[in-house]
Enzyme design. Sequence first.
Site, PDB file in Angstrom:
ATOM      1  N   THR A  16       0.822  -1.206   0.000  1.00 31.96           N
ATOM      2  CA  THR A  16       0.000   0.000   0.000  1.00 31.96           C
ATOM      3  C   THR A  16       0.859   1.260   0.000  1.00 31.96           C
ATOM      4  OG1 THR A  16      -1.819  -1.136   1.118  1.00 31.96           O
ATOM      5  CG2 THR A  16      -1.780   1.278   1.257  1.00 31.96           C
ATOM      6  N   LYS A  37      -8.339  -1.125  -5.414  1.00 36.85           N
ATOM      7  CA  LYS A  37      -8.175  -2.288  -4.542  1.00 36.85           C
ATOM      8  C   LYS A  37      -9.335  -3.233  -4.841  1.00 36.85           C
ATOM      9  CE  LYS A  37      -6.251  -4.446  -0.969  1.00 36.85           C
ATOM     10  NZ  LYS A  37      -4.817  -4.779  -0.844  1.00 36.85           N
ATOM     11  N   THR A  41      -9.835  -7.125   2.612  1.00 39.80           N
ATOM     12  CA  THR A  41     -10.266  -8.071   3.638  1.00 39.80           C
ATOM     13  C   THR A  41      -9.784  -7.617   5.010  1.00 39.80           C
ATOM     14  OG1 THR A  41      -8.302  -9.499   3.470  1.00 39.80           O
ATOM     15  CG2 THR A  41     -10.124  -9.966   1.966  1.00 39.80           C
ATOM     16  N   ASP A  50      -7.108   0.085   2.084  1.00 35.60           N
ATOM     17  CA  ASP A  50      -5.824   0.339   1.436  1.00 35.60           C
ATOM     18  C   ASP A  50      -5.924   1.402   0.342  1.00 35.60           C
ATOM     19  OD1 ASP A  50      -4.709  -1.551   3.092  1.00 35.60           O
ATOM     20  OD2 ASP A  50      -4.674  -3.140   1.589  1.00 35.60           O
ATOM     21  N   GLY A 111      -2.991  -5.618  -5.351  1.00 33.98           N
ATOM     22  CA  GLY A 111      -3.511  -6.924  -4.996  1.00 33.98           C
ATOM     23  C   GLY A 111      -3.608  -7.137  -3.500  1.00 33.98           C
ATOM     24  N   GLY A 171       9.639  -2.911  -0.165  1.00 31.32           N
ATOM     25  CA  GLY A 171       8.512  -2.198   0.417  1.00 31.32           C
ATOM     26  C   GLY A 171       8.781  -1.527   1.747  1.00 31.32           C
ATOM     27  N   SER A 172       9.791  -2.001   2.472  1.00 29.91           N
ATOM     28  CA  SER A 172      10.087  -1.409   3.776  1.00 29.91           C
ATOM     29  C   SER A 172      11.573  -1.599   4.064  1.00 29.91           C
ATOM     30  CB  SER A 172       9.231  -2.072   4.868  1.00 29.91           C
ATOM     31  OG  SER A 172       9.477  -1.489   6.123  1.00 29.91           O
TER      32      SER A 172
END
Length: 238
Positions: A16, A37, A41, A50, A111, A171-172
């Site tokens: 995200t 999105k 869930t 998101d 996704g 991503g991080s």
Amino acid sequence: MGVIVVSGTGTEIGKTVVTAALAAAAAAQGRTVAVLKPAQTGLAHGDSGDAQEAARLAGSGVTGVELARFPEPLAPATAARRAGMAPIGPRDVADAAAKLATEHDLVLVEGAGGLLVRFDDRGGTLADAARLLGAPVLVVAHAGLGTLNATALTTEALRARSLEPLGVVVGSWPEVPDLAARCNVADLPDSAGAALLGAVPEGSGSLPPEAFRARAARWLAPALGGVWDVDAFAAAVR
């Protein structure tokens, strides 16, 4: 590229935030952006999802769209079945993205979980939606130990479906990267067979939106609308 599909090698790896950075970089260039999105869930009705979070970080000119929401934090097909709700299939995703692409310069399809998580009980996946769209897939990967195998499996699955990965974004990226993370900067492109196109610092999603937008381009390579340089980054973390 009118549509980019953003997938990951797993859950909770920064999809995200990467999607928000892509949207912010594109919006800064004057492009209109939609974040789609397909299936959210694990959130109750009324909670920010998101797509909404990506739009909040990227700016008021970015549109966040959610096709379906299922309350339990499970794969979309399972969550839909348990909730007694109709699932979202790949054709639904492709049709929605194609419509948004007629109204926006860029559509980012984020996704749920990894590439082959099932959307419906027929086995439809994000990869099937990408194939229907003819869209490139950006892979968001973890920084540390284990990411080489997971990323290689994801890109191999893409190619097996005649889809070419656009590249990989971490991503991080940890504030203090360990040995594995530092080595993976060099090894990820070889394992993935695709270029490393960015690294988003951990905690970036907690920045105030103005600060996020001001920094987003520094985390992404020029191919994604940013100014991030993989060689300079690799030299700095070596």
